[in-house]
Design a protein around this motif. Structure first.
Motif, PDB file in Angstrom:
ATOM      1  N   ASP A 190       0.308   5.502   0.467  1.00 16.83           N
ATOM      2  CA  ASP A 190      -0.284   6.659   0.370  1.00 16.83           C
ATOM      3  C   ASP A 190       0.746   7.792  -0.160  1.00 16.83           C
ATOM      4  O   ASP A 190       1.578   8.057   0.655  1.00 16.83           O
ATOM      5  CB  ASP A 190      -0.697   6.812   1.769  1.00 16.83           C
ATOM      6  CG  ASP A 190      -1.548   7.941   1.922  1.00 16.83           C
ATOM      7  OD1 ASP A 190      -2.197   8.485   1.123  1.00 16.83           O
ATOM      8  OD2 ASP A 190      -1.844   8.624   3.012  1.00 16.83           O
ATOM      9  N   TYR A 226       0.648  -1.238   0.001  1.00 13.64           N
ATOM     10  CA  TYR A 226      -0.040   0.005   0.183  1.00 13.64           C
ATOM     11  C   TYR A 226       0.844   1.401   0.038  1.00 13.64           C
ATOM     12  O   TYR A 226       1.862   1.320   0.845  1.00 13.64           O
ATOM     13  CB  TYR A 226      -1.119  -0.103   1.235  1.00 13.64           C
ATOM     14  CG  TYR A 226      -1.774   1.519   1.248  1.00 13.64           C
ATOM     15  CD1 TYR A 226      -2.774   1.404   0.379  1.00 13.64           C
ATOM     16  CD2 TYR A 226      -1.450   2.440   2.075  1.00 13.64           C
ATOM     17  CE1 TYR A 226      -3.851   2.776   0.685  1.00 13.64           C
ATOM     18  CE2 TYR A 226      -2.261   3.641   2.003  1.00 13.64           C
ATOM     19  CZ  TYR A 226      -3.306   3.639   1.404  1.00 13.64           C
ATOM     20  OH  TYR A 226      -4.255   4.745   1.353  1.00 13.64           O
ATOM     21  N   TYR A 271      -3.112   7.157  -3.974  1.00 13.51           N
ATOM     22  CA  TYR A 271      -2.825   6.252  -3.541  1.00 13.51           C
ATOM     23  C   TYR A 271      -2.723   5.080  -4.591  1.00 13.51           C
ATOM     24  O   TYR A 271      -2.865   5.062  -5.557  1.00 13.51           O
ATOM     25  CB  TYR A 271      -3.984   5.613  -2.350  1.00 13.51           C
ATOM     26  CG  TYR A 271      -5.236   5.276  -3.224  1.00 13.51           C
ATOM     27  CD1 TYR A 271      -5.659   4.085  -3.504  1.00 13.51           C
ATOM     28  CD2 TYR A 271      -6.353   6.280  -3.547  1.00 13.51           C
ATOM     29  CE1 TYR A 271      -6.724   3.805  -4.189  1.00 13.51           C
ATOM     30  CE2 TYR A 271      -7.311   5.816  -3.966  1.00 13.51           C
ATOM     31  CZ  TYR A 271      -7.508   4.609  -4.437  1.00 13.51           C
ATOM     32  OH  TYR A 271      -8.767   4.266  -4.963  1.00 13.51           O
TER      33      TYR A 271
END
Length: 819
Positions: free
Chosen positions: A623, A621, A648
């Motif tokens: 961000d 992930y 993102y």
């Protein structure tokens, strides 16, 4: 680690022992797959040493007596041999360790390097050299890995996990390398910096990498060139170009040299496309790597590269059929004019390595990079858009018989850029028992002079098409428009820019055990300060900090598994191109783009069909904030030069590799990605690199009855990228995608001779290896497109998107020899 290998390597070409009573034993320790064995123990009498991250070792022994030497490592069978060395003699011995599994109860212990614990992918360089591809090289192989995507076989650029081409770090021998700025399309690129014929080690990380690597948002490609031990040479020639490489060492053993020259010609690929052209490319480069050992503690190395990409292109005609079976359409274009582009790059680096003690190594590096680039073109395109005659057997079958739109387009450019980068860097590595400390400091100065002069004029049915301004409504030809004529697009700017950077990092790592579980820790931090000076103003100094960390554990289980997690703050201060907006003006106040990385990975090693396999999986992930939006057309990136977006990216990568065929390495990879951005709080939309699904296959095989006949298959399937809309369009109004990218390249090679050849015809030849091959690019002849050309029908006010197709099926023949 690489830093220790450089300095232990400088011991390999040691000082003169003519008057000493000792001798030197040195070499490189490999496993059965020709991969270096790290931390192998080499012992004799009451002395000993260990191999470094490149498998190299050096051991000083008493001379004049018989000595038994033992090479050992957990998970491998011991190698024991006896030697008798004369005073001052240096003996090279390169043992190959064979794997064995040592049983302790129900637990299996196997050798494992730091690469698995740190999430680094190690790739066999020989696979790079044999893998077929329209643009063969390291980048061609990377595109088969999960998380790495490219929808253009003519380009060496790649994007990783939603990032763009400018977010990837590339190192050669620990030195950062660069690429030209002005390249607009893949067919102009020519050669990448990395010469695959010189590569020894190839490491790649798709995210969550350590602080010792630089400040980019996406990936690290870490290349190490070979260290010659004797004379070797190779030559590969085909219809697409010629590569030659040679290496050797001096009689004293103090000087070693490794070099290569390459010539690449894309005519076979470009002239197979739908546009009939006169194409005269010249893509060539030369590289040289020298290493001189003053003593066992000090060595000096030089890495140099000179490249020229001379691109001359004269389009003549083009016909592109598109539409549907019910309404087949075609775009027919006649061209006048030509394009002449020139990219000349020169790179040189000098690196000194000093082994202060067995526990401390220091490196000092100075490098310079110069790029002189120009884009000159004046091309007039006169087009007709109409329906295609589909009467099978008719005289006019396939021709445009009714024109629905006619017009012309003039494109003009006089772009020039001169960039000079100077870097001075010091790095060091300190070992204190099980703790390893790395640090570094680097100063960079970048001097860029850039002139942009380009415009485009579009005429449709005798009416000049005005630029697509937000508040403009064009009702021509039904309503007259009496404003002055202006180009459809126009960019004029001149920038003289200087950028000073100061970077530093420090990191700590430890590999130990906990309740008999093997664990690894890494923690580090980077800082980056920069200031920008231009003719108009001098920006304030900006500083960013990037903490990063990793943790991995290999449980003491019967099943061979590794679990790891990594992450941190990754910040990318703007490079020159990120400072320049769509109109060419410079914004020195652009801030660093920032990303929070979280990566969790798992490796499972097992046996299947009585052969070794490994399944690697990662979820991630990212961000991102302070994002600098951009448009992407072919390989040309243009930034908004404004930190006005957030974004993102998340996804999953899987890779299964192993010996699907005994004695060969193959793999299958799968990646899922979703990445979106929110520009000025207008809502999230897909980013230009939103590659949702990716499948890659690299498969090697041979004919059992003819083991010298080899087959290599490179297959890639990517879902369509956003990019089916005009580059000037508001991305919130147009989110169409290109078709899926499907490509398979096949290579066939036959070894006429190898080192163990028994063929009588070549038995007495002085060549070590002779091979011939056939390559089929795009074997299924898929029509992949990289962009669309948008043509307007003034009568119906319809804007047609006409695909720009990439290369069709192409055949290539090759021959290779090795000395």
């Amino acid at each position: 680690m690489r830093t220790s290998s450089i300095l232990i390597l400088c011991c390999l070409l040691s000082w003169n022992h003519l008057f000493s009573q000792t001798a030197v034993l040195k070499g490189v320790i490999l496993d059965e797959n020709n991969q270096p064995v790290v931390n192998a123990n080499i012992s004799a009498l009451d002395t000993g040493t260990q191999s470094d991250s490149s498998g190299f070792y050096l051991l000083e022994l008493p001379a004049g007596i018989g000595i038994e030497v033992t090479v050992s490592h957990i998970g491998f069978k011991n190698v024991i041999f006896k030697t008798f060395l004369k005073p001052g003699e240096t003996l090279e011995f390169h043992p190959v360790l064979k794997a064995q599994m040592e049983q302790i109860g129900q637990v299996t212990i196997r050798s494992r390097t730091d690469l698995s614990l740190t999430g680094i992918v190690n790739i066999d360089p020989e696979t790079v050299r044999t893998l077929p591809g329209a643009n063969a090289g390291v980048e061609n192989l990377l595109k088969t890995l999960p998380g790495v995507s490219s929808n253009n076989e003519l380009s060496t650029q790649y994007n990783v996990r939603g990032g763009n081409y400018d977010e990837n770090l590339v190192y050669v021998n620990g030195i950062e390398v660069y690429r030209p700025f002005l390249v607009r399309s893949g067919q102009q690129e020519g050669l990448s910096f990395v010469n695959p014929d010189l590569v020894r080690n190839l490491h790649f990380s798709a995210g969550g990498f350590q602080a010792k690597y630089g400040d980019k948002l996406s990936s690290v490609l870490d290349i190490e060139y070979r260290r010659p031990t004797d004379f070797r040479a190779s030559l590969d020639a085909g219809l697409l170009g010629v590569n030659a490489a040679a290496e050797g060492v001096s009689k004293s053993g103090k000087l070693s040299a490794l070099g290569g020259i390459r010539y690449r010609n894309h005519s076979l690929l470009v002239q197979a496309r739908e546009t009939e052209t006169n194409f005269e490319p010249l893509f060539a480069d030369a590289q040289l790597n020298l290493i001189y050992s003053f003593s066992r503690k000090l060595e000096l190395s030089f890495l140099g590269n000179a490249a020229i990409n001379d691109y001359r292109y004269q389009p003549l005609t083009r016909q592109t059929n598109f539409g549907t079976l019910d309404e087949p359409l075609a775009l027919l274009v006649h061209y006048n004019g030509r394009e002449k582009d020139l990219y000349q790059t020169h790179f040189g680096a000098v690196k000194a390595s000093y082994l202060a003690s067995e526990n401390y190594t220091a490196h000092f590096t100075a490098s310079a990079y110069n790029s002189r680039e120009q884009e000159y073109y004046d091309i007039v395109a006169q087009y007709r858009l109409g329906k295609v005659n589909m009467e099978i057997g008719g005289r006019d079958f396939g021709k445009v018989e009714f024109a629905e739109g006619v017009g012309a387009q003039l494109t003009h450019a006089r772009n020039k850029l001169n960039a000079l980068f100077i870097n001075i860097e010091h790095t060091g590595e300190l070992k204190v028992n099980a703790d390893h400390f790395n640090y570094g400091i680097k100063y960079s100065h970048e001097d860029i002079r850039d002139r942009i002069r380009e415009y485009e004029i579009v005429d449709s049915a005798g009416f000049s098409v005005r630029p697509p301004l937000p508040d403009f409504r064009n009702h021509q030809p039904y309503e007259p428009y009496d404003a002055p004529l202006v180009p459809f697009t126009s960019i004029r700017a001149f920038n003289e820019t200087g950028i000073d950077r100061l970077q530093a990092f420090a990191q700590w790592s430890r590999r130990t055990t906990w309740n008999d579980h093997e664990i690894f820790f890494n923690a580090g931090i980077r800082s980056h300060s920069w200031s920008i000076a231009s003719e108009e103003e001098h920006s304030k100094t900006q500083t960013v900090w990037s903490p990063r960390g990793q943790f991995a554990i290999k449980p003491l289980w019967k099943t061979d598994m590794v679990f790891r997690i990594s992450g941190g703050i990754y910040q990318q201060p703007p490079f020159y191109r990120e400072l320049r907006n769509f109109s060419g003006a410079l914004n020195p106040e652009v801030e660093a783009q920032r990303a929070l990385h979280l990566v969790a990975g798992h490796e499972y090693s097992f046996n299947m069909f009585q052969r070794p396999f490994k399944l690697t999986s990662e979820v991630y992930y990212k961000d991102l904030y302070n994002v600098n939006p951009y448009t992407l057309e072919n390989v040309r990136i243009r930034y908004a030069a404004n930190n006005n977006a957030e974004a993102y990216a998340y996804g999953m990568d899987l890779r299964l590799n192993g010996e699907f065929v005994p004695g060969t390495q193959s793999w299958f990879s799968f990646g899922y990605l979703k990445t979106e951005e929110n520009i000025e709080d207008r809502g999230f939309i897909a980013r230009p690199t939103d590659q949702r699904l990716k499948f890659g296959l690299l498969f090697q095989d041979y004919v059992p009855s003819i083991p010298d006949m080899r087959m290599y298959l490179n297959l890639v399937y990517n879902t369509g990228l956003p990019g089916g809309s005009p580059s000037y369009a508001d991305p919130y109004l147009y989110q169409s995608r290109l078709p899926d990218y499907k490509r398979a390249d096949l290579g066939l090679a036959y070894l006429l001779k190898n080192e163990n050849s028994e063929k009588t015809f070549f038995k007495d030849s002085f060549f070590r290896e002779i091979s011939v091959g056939l390559e089929i690019f795009n074997i299924f002849d898929n029509q992949n497109s990289i962009t669309n050309t948008f043509v307007r029908d003034v009568y119906s006010k319809t804007l047609y998107s006409v695909p720009n197709y990439l290369t069709p099926r192409v055949f290539n023949v090759k021959i290779g020899v090795k000395l």
